[in-house]
Design an enzyme around this catalytic site. Structure first.
Site, PDB file in Angstrom:
ATOM      1  NE  ARG A  73      -3.742  -2.344   0.129  1.00  0.00           N
ATOM      2  CZ  ARG A  73      -3.503  -3.508  -0.486  1.00  0.00           C
ATOM      3  NH1 ARG A  73      -2.409  -3.640  -1.235  1.00  0.00           N
ATOM      4  NH2 ARG A  73      -4.320  -4.513  -0.371  1.00  0.00           N
ATOM      5  CB  SER A  90      -9.118  -1.341   4.204  1.00  0.00           C
ATOM      6  OG  SER A  90      -9.797  -2.451   3.693  1.00  0.00           O
ATOM      7  CD  GLU A 127      -5.356  -0.107   3.109  1.00  0.00           C
ATOM      8  OE1 GLU A 127      -6.106  -0.269   2.126  1.00  0.00           O
ATOM      9  OE2 GLU A 127      -4.982  -1.055   3.825  1.00  0.00           O
TER      10      GLU A 127
END
Length: 293
Positions: A166, A215, A285
């Protein structure tokens, strides 16, 4: 501000453009007419003015004081998808994950089905190495076309992006205007079946009908973020108008009147509770941008 051929709006509200439906305004919102418009604008823009890209606004908390500088949003001109050969697609930075995967299906290109479940645009998920269901952008990306903050246009190969989980090494202020992805030959019916399976799995496990941001926390090595949040007793936890989802506790919700401060503060409280319970400090995130009110 330099002259533009696209649309440049001062004080543009960002809440309607992000999934959480909260937060302040952009000092300037720029929707360029095309790549040349974007490149010439950034070249002429005072280098001290910050620039950030905005896709579908799914992975984002815009703080209540708004975003200084220029927010760049790529419109329909940047949402084209073109088949290059039997296994390769060139996609504009404004194309959604659903559009990319659907075009791949129609072209008989397998391996891009996971993009069906990424709630964003090519520009966003190339920047953050978006992924789901066991695959990431780095598994299928050949190269990315970017306009740097200086206005310089460059094509970056996969290795230039420095991908980790990520994360990419794409410079601040750079805007991804296109990307080339490679899959492998497949039957459209089988590709559609896999897309349907992914869509059903998301619907069953995630609060897709809610004001959420996707998320919230990265999965730490050896752990699932949602499980750590659950074990710390945070499922359903509330702060102001924000709540940890009871359906999937790695999702935060705006119950209707949450401020971005409510949402971010709830996330920080969850991080502290997880640290106290498991010793793991979760990493965000979701991107948090702008200034507090």
């Amino acid at each position: 501000m330099p002259p533009v051929r696209g649309k440049l709006t001062h004080g543009a509200p960002l809440a309607p453009l992000v999934w959480f439906k909260s937060g302040g305004a952009a000092e300037y919102l720029f929707e360029p007419a095309d790549v040349d418009d974007l490149a010439s604008f950034l070249y002429a823009l005072d280098p001290s003015v910050p620039v950030m890209g905005l896709g579908l606004g799914s992975n984002l908390i815009v703080r209540d004081g708004g975003v200084p500088g220029v927010v760049v949003r790529l419109g329909k001109t940047f949402a084209k998808v073109e088949r290059l050969d039997e296994t390769t697609l060139r996609c504009g930075g404004g194309a959604s994950g659903i559009l990319v995967s659907s075009n791949a299906r129609d072209a008989g290109i397998a391996g891009l089905e996971f993009m069906r479940s990424i709630p964003g645009t090519v520009g966003g998920f190339v920047r953050m190495n978006g992924g789901a269901y066991g695959r990431e952008v780095k598994d299928v990306l050949i190269e990315a076309d970017v306009v740097l903050r200086s206005g310089e246009r460059r094509t970056l190969a996969l290795d230039d992006l420095g991908y980790t989980y990520r994360h990419s090494d794409l410079p601040a202020g750079a805007i991804v205007v296109g990307a080339t992805f490679r899959g492998h030959p497949g039957e459209p019916s089988a590709i559609q079946a896999e897309m349907d399976r992914i869509a059903a799995a998301r619907e069953e496990s995630q609060p897709l009908r809610s004001r959420t941001g996707g998320s919230t926390f990265k999965n730490p090595d050896g752990h699932k973020a949602w499980q750590l949040v659950d074990e710390a007793g945070c499922r359903g936890l509330r702060k102001g108008g924000a709540q940890v989802s009871e359906k999937h506790c790695n999702f935060l919700l705006n119950l209707g009147d949450a401020t971005s401060a409510d949402i971010e503060s709830l996330g920080e409280e969850v991080r502290e509770k997880v640290k106290a319970k498991s010793g793991v400090m979760l990493e965000w995130e979701i991107q948090r941008v702008g200034v507090a009110k």
